[in-house]
Write a protein that holds these residues in place. Structure first.
Motif, PDB file in Angstrom:
ATOM      1  N   ILE A  75     -53.772  25.897   7.144  1.00  0.00           N
ATOM      2  CA  ILE A  75     -53.368  26.792   6.060  1.00  0.00           C
ATOM      3  C   ILE A  75     -52.733  28.015   6.691  1.00  0.00           C
ATOM      4  O   ILE A  75     -53.408  28.890   7.240  1.00  0.00           O
ATOM      5  N   ASP A  76     -51.410  28.077   6.633  1.00  0.00           N
ATOM      6  CA  ASP A  76     -50.632  29.120   7.308  1.00  0.00           C
ATOM      7  C   ASP A  76     -50.558  30.363   6.421  1.00  0.00           C
ATOM      8  O   ASP A  76     -50.018  30.330   5.314  1.00  0.00           O
ATOM      9  N   LEU A  77     -51.066  31.490   6.927  1.00  0.00           N
ATOM     10  CA  LEU A  77     -51.180  32.721   6.140  1.00  0.00           C
ATOM     11  C   LEU A  77     -49.978  33.639   6.263  1.00  0.00           C
ATOM     12  O   LEU A  77     -49.954  34.701   5.634  1.00  0.00           O
ATOM     13  N   LYS A  78     -48.970  33.270   7.043  1.00  0.00           N
ATOM     14  CA  LYS A  78     -47.935  34.238   7.406  1.00  0.00           C
ATOM     15  C   LYS A  78     -47.088  34.739   6.235  1.00  0.00           C
ATOM     16  O   LYS A  78     -46.452  35.788   6.328  1.00  0.00           O
ATOM     17  N   ASP A  79     -47.050  34.019   5.100  1.00  0.00           N
ATOM     18  CA  ASP A  79     -46.243  34.464   3.958  1.00  0.00           C
ATOM     19  C   ASP A  79     -47.013  35.376   3.000  1.00  0.00           C
ATOM     20  O   ASP A  79     -46.439  35.849   2.010  1.00  0.00           O
ATOM     21  N   ILE A  80     -48.265  35.621   3.265  1.00  0.00           N
ATOM     22  CA  ILE A  80     -49.061  36.465   2.371  1.00  0.00           C
ATOM     23  C   ILE A  80     -48.742  37.931   2.651  1.00  0.00           C
ATOM     24  O   ILE A  80     -48.898  38.412   3.776  1.00  0.00           O
ATOM     25  N   VAL A  81     -48.278  38.634   1.631  1.00  0.00           N
ATOM     26  CA  VAL A  81     -47.756  39.992   1.785  1.00  0.00           C
ATOM     27  C   VAL A  81     -48.779  40.923   2.414  1.00  0.00           C
ATOM     28  O   VAL A  81     -48.466  41.720   3.313  1.00  0.00           O
ATOM     29  N   GLU A  82     -50.016  40.841   1.962  1.00  0.00           N
ATOM     30  CA  GLU A  82     -51.048  41.771   2.451  1.00  0.00           C
ATOM     31  C   GLU A  82     -51.287  41.645   3.952  1.00  0.00           C
ATOM     32  O   GLU A  82     -51.738  42.599   4.595  1.00  0.00           O
ATOM     33  N   GLY A  83     -50.970  40.501   4.506  1.00  0.00           N
ATOM     34  CA  GLY A  83     -51.180  40.291   5.932  1.00  0.00           C
ATOM     35  C   GLY A  83     -50.052  40.786   6.799  1.00  0.00           C
ATOM     36  O   GLY A  83     -50.132  40.709   8.027  1.00  0.00           O
ATOM     37  N   ASN A  84     -48.989  41.310   6.170  1.00  0.00           N
ATOM     38  CA  ASN A  84     -47.826  41.768   6.933  1.00  0.00           C
ATOM     39  C   ASN A  84     -47.565  43.268   6.810  1.00  0.00           C
ATOM     40  O   ASN A  84     -46.516  43.749   7.234  1.00  0.00           O
ATOM     41  N   VAL A  85     -48.517  44.001   6.248  1.00  0.00           N
ATOM     42  CA  VAL A  85     -48.316  45.437   6.058  1.00  0.00           C
ATOM     43  C   VAL A  85     -48.520  46.186   7.368  1.00  0.00           C
ATOM     44  O   VAL A  85     -49.262  45.762   8.253  1.00  0.00           O
ATOM     45  N   MET A  86     -47.833  47.322   7.459  1.00  0.00           N
ATOM     46  CA  MET A  86     -47.978  48.240   8.588  1.00  0.00           C
ATOM     47  C   MET A  86     -47.655  49.624   8.056  1.00  0.00           C
ATOM     48  O   MET A  86     -46.502  50.017   7.991  1.00  0.00           O
ATOM     49  N   GLN A  87     -48.700  50.333   7.607  1.00  0.00           N
ATOM     50  CA  GLN A  87     -48.443  51.603   6.931  1.00  0.00           C
ATOM     51  C   GLN A  87     -49.671  52.512   6.966  1.00  0.00           C
ATOM     52  O   GLN A  87     -50.794  52.058   7.166  1.00  0.00           O
ATOM     53  N   PHE A  88     -49.400  53.816   6.772  1.00  0.00           N
ATOM     54  CA  PHE A  88     -50.485  54.783   6.624  1.00  0.00           C
ATOM     55  C   PHE A  88     -50.810  54.900   5.141  1.00  0.00           C
ATOM     56  O   PHE A  88     -49.917  55.011   4.302  1.00  0.00           O
ATOM     57  N   GLU A  89     -52.093  54.870   4.847  1.00  0.00           N
ATOM     58  CA  GLU A  89     -52.528  54.886   3.455  1.00  0.00           C
ATOM     59  C   GLU A  89     -53.834  55.669   3.337  1.00  0.00           C
ATOM     60  O   GLU A  89     -54.856  55.268   3.910  1.00  0.00           O
ATOM     61  N   GLN A  90     -53.785  56.814   2.660  1.00  0.00           N
ATOM     62  CA  GLN A  90     -54.963  57.640   2.423  1.00  0.00           C
ATOM     63  C   GLN A  90     -55.716  57.964   3.712  1.00  0.00           C
ATOM     64  O   GLN A  90     -56.941  57.862   3.792  1.00  0.00           O
TER      65      GLN A  90
END
Length: 275
Positions: A55-70
Motif C-alpha cells: 500500500i503505497d502512501l506517497k500520493d497522500i497529501v498529508e504525508g507530503n507537507v513541509m511547513q511551519f504551523e502554530q
C-alpha cells in the motif's frame, strides 16, 4: 528482482489507505505500507521482507507537507531525505540525514521509511528524539498525536494497521545549538560505525545515538551523567558510558570494544562543542 508477487495499491486518502490494509489483512495477504519502497526492494531480495499487498502512501497529501504551523515544523513522512536536505528547515535533521547512504539513495528514502524501517541505524529519528517531537499516527482508530519519546522504544511502536504520516517539532528546538557527527570504519558512504546527534536546550546537553546498539536511542541516564558539572569532563563521560544500554553491536563494522572507544571520543567532541 523480488522472488514474490504482490498486489499494489496507491490510495489518495488516509481512510482509503487504512481500508486497503484492513481488507488485505482480512484476506490473509500480509499487507505492508510503503512510500519509498527502498527497504522492501532491498530486504525482499534477501528474503528479509515480504508482502502480498503493498500500500503505497506517497500520493497522500498529508504525508507530503513541509511547513511551519502554530509554532511547529510539520514534516510529512513521505518526504524524501533529499527534499528535507534541500529545504534545510531543521538544520540538525539536515546535518544528520544528509550523511545517510548516498545522494541517489536519499532521493528515494523517505523520512517515514527511515524512522520505521528494519535496518537498525535509522539515523533520521535521532533529532526528533532530542527535540521531544510529536508523531502523527493513522490507523483503524483514526488519527492520533503522540510524543515520540513515549512511542519510540528501539523502534516506533505501531499497532497493526497503523502508519506514521507526520512529525511535528517545536520551533525552539529547531534553532537550538547542535552538533551531529558520523564515524565510519570504511568508505564515505558505507554503513556508519556510530552516529551521534546532540543539541543544547535550557542549559543542558541532549544526545542520541545510532550504530552503537542494534537500535537508535536517546538515554536520559547518559544525559544526566554528561550534565553533571560537579565531575570532570573525563568522569562525566565515563559515567555516561556506564549507562549505555545493551547489547552493544559487535560486527564487521567494528567490535563492541572499538565502538565504546569511538563513542568516548565522540562524547568528548560533543562536550567540547557546547562547554
Amino acid at each position: 528482482m523480488l522472488s514474490f508477487d504482490f498486489d499494489y495499491y496507491r490510495p489518495k486518502t488516509l481512510q482509503e489507505a487504512v481500508g486497503l490494509f484492513q481488507n488485505a489483512d482480512r484476506n490473509g495477504k500480509k499487507p505492508m505500507y510503503i512510500s519509498g519502497a527502498t527497504e522492501l526492494l532491498t530486504l525482499g531480495r534477501i528474503n528479509l521482507a515480504f508482502t502480498e499487498a503493498a500500500i503505497d502512501l506517497k500520493d497522500i497529501v498529508e504525508g507530503n507537507v513541509m511547513q511551519f504551523e502554530q509554532g511547529y515544523l510539520v514534516l510529512g513522512a513521505n518526504l524524501t531525505l533529499t527534499k528535507i536536505e534541500e529545504a534545510n528547515l531543521f538544520p540538525l535533521l539536515t546535518n544528520t540525514s544528509s550523511n545517510i547512504a548516498d545522494h541517489t539513495a536519499r532521493g528515494k528514502i523517505t523520512l517515514g521509511g527511515n524512522i520505521c524501517g528494519q535496518i537498525f541505524y535509522r539515523e533520521a529519528v535521532l533529532p526528533f528524539l532530542l527535540a521531544d517531537s510529536q508523531v502523527v499516527i493513522v490507523g483503524p482508530e483514526g488519527v492520533t498525536v503522540k510524543p515520540i519519546n513515549e512511542i519510540f522504544n528501539k523502534q516506533l511502536k505501531l499497532k497493526k494497521g497503523e502508519f506514521l504520516i507526520q512529525v511535528a517539532t517545536d520551533d525552539r528546538y529547531i534553532h537550538a545549538p547542535f552538533i551531529s557527527i558520523k564515524r565510519r570504519q570504511q568508505w564515505e558512504t558505507g554503513y556508519p560505525l556510530i552516529t551521534v546527534a546532540a543539541l543544547k536546550i535550557d542549559g543542558e546537553v541532549r544526545t542520541a545515538l545510532s550504530g552503537l546498539c542494534p537500535f537508535p536511542f536517546r538515554s536520559k541516564k547518559m544525559e544526566a551523567a554528561l550534565n553533571n558539572h560537579e565531575l570532570s569532563v573525563k568522569a562525566r563521560i565515563q559515567s555516561a558510558l556506564a549507562e549505555v544500554p545493551s547489547p552493544i553491536l559487535n560486527d564487521v563494522e567494528g567490535s563492541s570494544e572499538y565502538r565504546l572507544f569511538v563513542l568516548q571520543n565522540l562524547l568528548e567532541d560533543v562536550l567540547g562543542a557546547f562547554d
